[in-house]
Design an enzyme around this catalytic site. Structure first.
Site, PDB file in Angstrom:
ATOM      1  N   SER A   1      25.704  44.773  -8.781  1.00  0.00           N
ATOM      2  CA  SER A   1      25.455  44.453  -7.377  1.00  0.00           C
ATOM      3  C   SER A   1      24.169  43.643  -7.258  1.00  0.00           C
ATOM      4  O   SER A   1      23.422  43.477  -8.227  1.00  0.00           O
ATOM      5  CB  SER A   1      25.332  45.734  -6.532  1.00  0.00           C
ATOM      6  OG  SER A   1      24.226  46.502  -6.955  1.00  0.00           O
TER       7      SER A   1
ATOM      8  N   SER B   1       8.411  43.174  -8.817  1.00  0.00           N
ATOM      9  CA  SER B   1       8.301  43.308  -7.369  1.00  0.00           C
ATOM     10  C   SER B   1       6.858  43.059  -6.971  1.00  0.00           C
ATOM     11  O   SER B   1       5.945  43.126  -7.809  1.00  0.00           O
ATOM     12  CB  SER B   1       8.718  44.730  -6.965  1.00  0.00           C
ATOM     13  OG  SER B   1       8.341  45.024  -5.637  1.00  0.00           O
TER      14      SER B   1
ATOM     15  N   TYR C   1       7.995  53.848  -7.475  1.00  0.00           N
ATOM     16  CA  TYR C   1       8.446  52.466  -7.635  1.00  0.00           C
ATOM     17  C   TYR C   1       7.278  51.566  -8.016  1.00  0.00           C
ATOM     18  O   TYR C   1       7.372  50.766  -8.951  1.00  0.00           O
ATOM     19  CB  TYR C   1       9.083  51.997  -6.329  1.00  0.00           C
ATOM     20  CG  TYR C   1       9.695  50.613  -6.395  1.00  0.00           C
ATOM     21  CD1 TYR C   1      10.833  50.373  -7.166  1.00  0.00           C
ATOM     22  CD2 TYR C   1       9.156  49.551  -5.674  1.00  0.00           C
ATOM     23  CE1 TYR C   1      11.405  49.114  -7.224  1.00  0.00           C
ATOM     24  CE2 TYR C   1       9.717  48.287  -5.720  1.00  0.00           C
ATOM     25  CZ  TYR C   1      10.840  48.072  -6.498  1.00  0.00           C
ATOM     26  OH  TYR C   1      11.407  46.812  -6.554  1.00  0.00           O
TER      27      TYR C   1
ATOM     28  N   LYS D   1       6.712  49.453 -11.629  1.00  0.00           N
ATOM     29  CA  LYS D   1       6.583  48.000 -11.684  1.00  0.00           C
ATOM     30  C   LYS D   1       5.230  47.582 -12.246  1.00  0.00           C
ATOM     31  O   LYS D   1       5.138  46.574 -12.959  1.00  0.00           O
ATOM     32  CB  LYS D   1       6.815  47.395 -10.296  1.00  0.00           C
ATOM     33  CG  LYS D   1       8.230  47.604  -9.762  1.00  0.00           C
ATOM     34  CD  LYS D   1       9.299  47.041 -10.702  1.00  0.00           C
ATOM     35  CE  LYS D   1      10.694  47.147 -10.110  1.00  0.00           C
ATOM     36  NZ  LYS D   1      11.732  46.591 -11.018  1.00  0.00           N
TER      37      LYS D   1
END
Length: 270
Positions: A17, A138, A151, A155
């Site tokens: 996806s 990110s 998160y 990263k």
């Protein structure tokens, strides 16, 4: 006319996806042979038209053996690989005070260790072909974001790993890079983990106003071809990185305000 990617073997993790799927589609259009993995093989195969240039394999990148078997299967099928794109990842949305620590562990296992495992087993082939290793990072890899501690940590770790690896490989012909797409239309926010580890199931953003996954993928592949050091795609992302570097206290206030104002912000509960 042949493109840079013609007959090159491109490996993409997390391709069922979003950006991952778009990367597979765009690489195939560019003439590459593409190997892609996801945890759900049936779902993965259902996303693509069968092709001699496409290899779909099951792999949970949080498991080292799955990553090793994935890379070995690519090498057995096509003799090696030229480009590894570590794309697989999940996000979260919960205050650290409320979150189950298993959520942070899951994010590190997928976002960080998944990239480490795949890179470890792909490196000999990429090195022999003087290829490219890329990580999809990110803005959270430059600037910690509230309600996204796990998160952000994953990263930051990914970027530190890739920067160190790039320096180790400086004189080998291998190029190592990472990309920070900013807010891109994908399902990463829908499957982001809540405090108890369940999927968020809805996004706090208006996805229709975000960069499309297709445009994001095109920019990533152009960056790989041109061996860019890093790519920060959006104006908002570039501004966030700049302000955080030179005015970190101001960045704290601006980032807090931004995420306080998102729909159903966990910060309103703090």
């Amino acid at each position: 006319m042949d493109s840079f990617f013609t007959n090159k073997v491109v490996v993409v993790t997390g391709g069922s996806s979003g950006i991952g799927k778009a990367l597979v589609d765009e690489a195939l259009i560019s003439g590459a042979r593409v190997a892609v993995c996801a945890r759900n093989l049936d779902k993965l195969k259902g996303m693509f038209t069968p092709s001699d240039n496409l290899l779909c394999l099951q792999a949970d990148v949080s498991k080292e053996d799955d990553c090793r078997h994935f890379i070995e299967a690519v090498t057995a099928a096509w003799g090696g690989l030229d480009v590894l794109i570590n794309n697989a990842g999940i996000s979260m949305r919960a205050l650290f005070a409320d979150v189950n620590l298993s959520v942070l562990r899951e994010l590190m296992d997928i976002n960080f260790w998944g990239a480490v495992y795949c890179t470890k087993y792909a490196l000999p082939s990429v090195r022999s072909r003087k290829g490219v290793i890329a990580g999809i990072s990110s803005i959270a890899g430059y600037r910690g974001l509230p309600a996204r501690t796990g998160y952000s940590a994953s990263k930051f770790a990914l970027q530190g790993f890739l920067e160190a690896l790039r320096t180790e490989l400086l004189h080998t012909g291998v190029h190592v890079m990472w990309v920070s797409p900013g807010f891109t239309s994908s399902n990463i926010r829908n499957v982001a983990r809540s405090s108890d580890g369940s999927a968020q199931a809805e996004t706090p953003l208006d996805e229709s106003k975000l960069m499309s996954a297709e445009e994001c993928a095109q920019r990533i592949l152009i960056g790989i071809e041109n061996r860019k050091r890093t790519i920060v795609m959006t104006r908002q992302g570039k501004l966030a990185v700049w302000v955080n570097k030179f005015f970190p206290s101001l960045a704290d206030k601006l980032v807090y305000k931004h995420f306080l104002n998102e729909p159903d912000s966990p910060l309103r509960e703090s």
